[in-house]
Design a protein around this motif. Structure first.
Motif, PDB file in Angstrom:
ATOM      1  N   UNK A 237      48.233  34.241 -10.188  1.00 36.29           N
ATOM      2  CA  UNK A 237      47.932  34.405 -11.307  1.00 36.29           C
ATOM      3  C   UNK A 237      46.958  33.126 -12.245  1.00 36.29           C
ATOM      4  N   UNK A 238      45.940  33.294 -12.557  1.00 36.15           N
ATOM      5  CA  UNK A 238      44.114  32.394 -12.828  1.00 36.15           C
ATOM      6  C   UNK A 238      43.603  32.791 -13.794  1.00 36.15           C
ATOM      7  N   UNK A 239      43.612  31.936 -14.911  1.00 40.94           N
ATOM      8  CA  UNK A 239      43.069  31.835 -15.992  1.00 40.94           C
ATOM      9  C   UNK A 239      41.833  30.654 -15.755  1.00 40.94           C
ATOM     10  N   UNK A 240      40.407  31.005 -16.152  1.00 45.69           N
ATOM     11  CA  UNK A 240      39.860  30.064 -16.515  1.00 45.69           C
ATOM     12  C   UNK A 240      38.886  29.972 -18.334  1.00 45.69           C
ATOM     13  N   UNK A 241      38.925  29.023 -18.467  1.00 47.42           N
ATOM     14  CA  UNK A 241      38.190  29.126 -19.748  1.00 47.42           C
ATOM     15  C   UNK A 241      36.915  29.386 -19.798  1.00 47.42           C
ATOM     16  N   UNK A 242      36.082  29.364 -20.034  1.00 42.90           N
ATOM     17  CA  UNK A 242      34.215  28.891 -18.776  1.00 42.90           C
ATOM     18  C   UNK A 242      33.277  28.565 -20.800  1.00 42.90           C
ATOM     19  N   UNK A 243      33.513  27.373 -20.585  1.00 48.79           N
ATOM     20  CA  UNK A 243      32.414  27.276 -21.855  1.00 48.79           C
ATOM     21  C   UNK A 243      31.252  26.967 -21.640  1.00 48.79           C
ATOM     22  N   UNK A 244      30.275  26.735 -22.322  1.00 45.58           N
ATOM     23  CA  UNK A 244      28.991  27.197 -22.554  1.00 45.58           C
ATOM     24  C   UNK A 244      27.930  26.386 -21.905  1.00 45.58           C
ATOM     25  N   UNK A 260      50.732  41.461  -2.612  1.00 44.84           N
ATOM     26  CA  UNK A 260      50.400  40.757  -3.599  1.00 44.84           C
ATOM     27  C   UNK A 260      49.076  40.866  -4.362  1.00 44.84           C
ATOM     28  N   UNK A 261      49.779  40.826  -5.498  1.00 39.78           N
ATOM     29  CA  UNK A 261      49.302  40.932  -6.992  1.00 39.78           C
ATOM     30  C   UNK A 261      48.568  39.930  -7.314  1.00 39.78           C
ATOM     31  N   UNK A 262      46.486  39.792  -7.233  1.00 42.31           N
ATOM     32  CA  UNK A 262      46.540  38.725  -7.814  1.00 42.31           C
ATOM     33  C   UNK A 262      45.746  39.064  -9.588  1.00 42.31           C
ATOM     34  N   UNK A 263      46.457  38.548 -10.572  1.00 43.96           N
ATOM     35  CA  UNK A 263      45.693  38.533 -11.842  1.00 43.96           C
ATOM     36  C   UNK A 263      44.422  37.145 -12.425  1.00 43.96           C
ATOM     37  N   UNK A 264      43.581  37.940 -12.225  1.00 41.75           N
ATOM     38  CA  UNK A 264      42.130  36.884 -12.099  1.00 41.75           C
ATOM     39  C   UNK A 264      41.888  37.335 -13.918  1.00 41.75           C
ATOM     40  N   UNK A 265      41.878  35.737 -14.474  1.00 39.71           N
ATOM     41  CA  UNK A 265      40.895  35.783 -15.958  1.00 39.71           C
ATOM     42  C   UNK A 265      40.089  35.277 -16.364  1.00 39.71           C
ATOM     43  N   UNK A 266      38.616  35.523 -16.949  1.00 40.68           N
ATOM     44  CA  UNK A 266      37.826  34.646 -17.271  1.00 40.68           C
ATOM     45  C   UNK A 266      37.936  34.969 -18.817  1.00 40.68           C
ATOM     46  N   UNK A 267      37.519  33.476 -19.143  1.00 41.83           N
ATOM     47  CA  UNK A 267      37.090  33.623 -21.134  1.00 41.83           C
ATOM     48  C   UNK A 267      35.662  33.297 -20.866  1.00 41.83           C
TER      49      UNK A 267
END
Lengths: 428, 253
Positions: A237-244, A260-267
């Motif tokens: 489980x991978x989550x990233x907050x990407x700023x300005x 294998x389950x890859x959860x990749x979230x980019x905000x």
């Protein structure tokens, strides 16, 4: 139904809950436990997990408890380094940070064990990868013990790549719960490489969470290789907050495992930011790899690029689900998504699904997917020029897969991956 | 060099070739003509080893060796070259990289040393002149986005690089304008020697003005129904194929 899973989890939770209250993270751990007690793990028909029945897979494991540290030699660790590449390396030993075996300079960044975090740092854990977003994130939150907190200060460029070596060896499907938090401040730059290593063929459930803050105008890359034993079950489980104005790029190479389950979230939280997601999966046997990606465009003028490619042989199965969410404020968004597959056998399966939800009216979004076989005509063409069949096949498959490698910006690591991919293709 | 005896071949159970006999000696150019669907391209494909075709009867000897027993790559290594009617586009494989792999695999088979990058490039430069092919095409993906003429020139260029003893040109002239045709033919003619032979499969007599054949064969309904000198091609140009069809069809009634 997931009652079995629920019950099992409940039992092991009694122990975890007792522990959690005495730790720094008692609050989020409590939340995680409550979430899981209420929601359980995804049921067989849960939309997000319908092609990847992880819960069912876990029910077959007999020992759903937390894995403990194992004896790991310095030689074993060193054998996993990348040739011709100077790195700082951080070792996870069955999901816990192993400082003794790690070797890092902390030049232009710092590493802390979860045991020595300040109060402020502690509150960051779970602030990006939220418990309520996904049951496996919640499960990791309930289970994790000693993770790492990496801090890259404002304007600092980390020159050596930071290699995270994830060593796993569990008995009868114990749960391994590594946790990583990366705080990249504004204008920070760094590249991470993560390798997942199975030390033997015993089944385990590796359930990791990585959360990454990419501060204003920062540039972070995260490369990951999953080349595990064929009994390995993993939720990543991978989550990233990407700023300005910041850029985040991930490249995921999945070669082996059971499921294998890859959860990749980019905000993408502000204007000018860029999120790139690339992945390559080369599967055989009964390996099942599911890439679930999610990119959330919240503000105008942000870009996302996504390309996943797969080659599936024998009875392997691939799943790709790419969600692009463009909110009403996110005008002038550019979002591109592509998933291409080659099936080498009649028994291989791919389920691919783009999911676009667009609320803004001035955007450029595209998505596409293709699934085909190895081009027999091209194969014959190469053979007719004197190139042996196996080599011709390798050339064609690499021509398909190689595009993903071009997104790796560190030459020595790229070479390493190309060798891995070519070896793998030779066996498909 | 090549000896085809009573060759029968079918695709998915449908017989296409129904008893081909053909003898080709070193130094000769043979043209194979015939109406559409007569089996011309099938013959070329069977010789090159395309798997969809099943040889049901007959034999093909190449320099005394059973050609049909060899894999497509070994036929190429032994010196058989097929210039494709429709060259395949292969994205992701550069022309240079592909050719170097091919040339070195062929050399290895023939017991020659592999060419290093420098030697390979100088060989390439030399052969490129033959077909006036643009250097820029070499770094691009194989045939991808090439014009029809560029693809055909690339075929002849590959032929020059691999130095085959038997070249089979499968409708290499189709779709070419007169300038491209001249360049391609010129390349083929320069590669001709007393040691190699060429089979030119074509639908149009025009090509034979440039690549002058020693023999012309007419293929119809899977058999060679007429053979002659280059004058036969001119006669076909003038009268079409109907008179031959009639001859054959009335004879078989």
């Amino acid at each position: 139904m997931t009652t079995l899973t629920k019950n099992k989890i409940k039992d092991s939770f009694l122990e975890i809950i007792a522990k959690a209250t005495s730790e720094n993270f008692s609050e989020i751990k409590q939340q995680a436990v409550e979430f899981l007690q209420k929601e359980g793990l995804p049921a067989a028909k849960a939309e997000e997990y319908k092609f990847t029945p992880l819960s069912k897979k876990l029910e077959s494991l007999t020992n759903l408890t937390s894995a403990t540290q194992i004896n790991l030699s310095a030689e074993a660790v060193k054998s996993e380094l990348i040739p011709d590449l100077e790195v700082d390396y951080l070792v996870f030993n069955n999901g816990n940070f192993d400082k003794e075996l790690s070797s890092y300079t902390e030049k232009n960044y710092s590493v802390k064990s979860f045991k020595s975090l300040s109060e402020e740092e502690t509150t960051k854990i779970g602030s990006i990868a939220k418990v309520s977003k996904d049951p496996f994130t919640a499960l990791n939150t309930a289970f994790f013990q000693d993770g790492i907190y990496i801090h890259i200060a404002k304007g600092k460029v980390v020159e050596r790549p930071i290699l995270i070596l994830n060593f796993n060896q569990a008995n009868n499907g114990q749960v391994i719960s590594p946790r990583i938090y990366v705080q990249g401040e504004s204008n920070a730059e760094a590249t991470f490489i993560e390798k997942v290593i199975s030390l033997n063929d015993e089944a385990y459930f590796l359930n990791g969470v990585t959360e990454v803050k990419v501060g204003e105008n920062a540039h972070l890359n995260y490369y990951k290789i999953q080349n595990e034993s064929t009994t390995a079950i993993e939720a990543n489980n991978f989550v990233s907050d990407v700023h300005r104005d910041a850029t985040f790029t991930s490249v995921t190479l999945s070669l082996k495992g059971d499921m294998i389950r890859n959860n990749l979230s980019l905000n993408l939280l502000d204007s000018g930011c860029e999120g790139n997601m690339y992945g390559l999966y080369l599967l055989d046997g009964k390996t099942h790899v599911d890439n679930h990606t999610n990119v959330d465009h919240t503000m105008p003028h942000a870009d996302s690029n996504e390309l996943y490619k797969g080659i599936l042989a024998e009875k392997s199965r691939g799943v790709f689900n790419g969600k692009i969410f463009v909110r009403q404020d996110a005008q002038k968004t550019n979002a591109f998504q592509q998933n291409n597959n080659i099936l080498l056998s009649d028994d291989a399966i791919i389920n691919t699904k783009p999911q676009l939800e667009i609320w803004a009216d001035d955007v450029k979004c595209s998505h596409g997917c293709t699934t085909g076989q190895l081009d027999e005509e091209a194969l014959f063409y190469l053979q007719a020029r004197g190139i042996g069949k196996d080599q011709a096949k390798g050339l064609l498959l690499y021509a398909f897969a190689g595009e993903i490698m071009d997104h790796i910006k560190i030459d020595a690591f790229k070479e390493y991956c190309i060798t891995l991919v070519q070896e793998r293709l030779g066996k498909l | 060099m090549l000896s085809i005896k009573n060759l029968h071949a079918s695709i998915e159970g449908t017989p296409i070739l129904k008893g081909i006999n053909l003898e080709i000696k070193a130094g000769e150019v043979h043209a194979i003509m015939g109406p559409n669907g007569s089996g011309k391209s099938t013959l070329a494909s069977v010789l090159a080893g395309r798997e969809e075709y099943e040889v049901t009867e007959g034999e093909v000897l190449f320099n005394g060796q059973d050609l049909l027993d060899l894999s497509p790559e070994d036929r190429a290594r032994e010196g058989v070259f097929l210039a494709f009617q429709y060259p395949v586009e292969i994205p992701g494989v550069s022309t240079t990289n592909f050719l170097r792999t091919a040339v070195n695999q062929v050399r290895e088979y023939r017991g020659q040393e592999a060419l290093d990058a420098v030697k390979f490039l100088s060989l390439m430069k030399e052969k490129m002149k033959l077909v006036e092919i643009d250097q820029k095409l070499m770094s691009r993906a194989l045939n991808e986005g090439f014009s029809g003429g560029e693809k055909k020139r690339n075929e002849i260029f590959q032929m020059a690089m691999l130095e085959p003893s038997l070249s089979i040109l499968d409708e290499t002239d189709s779709g070419l304008d007169i300038d491209a045709l001249r360049i391609v033919s010129n390349g083929v003619n320069q590669l001709k020697s007393p040691d190699n032979a060429t089979i030119v499969v074509t639908h149009y007599q025009r090509l034979l003005d440039y690549i002058v054949p020693d023999y012309v064969h007419v293929l119809y309904k899977g058999k060679i129904v007429k053979s002659g000198s280059k004058e036969l091609a001119l006669e076909l140009e003038e009268k079409g194929y109907d008179w031959i069809k009639e001859d054959v069809d009335s004879a078989s009634v």
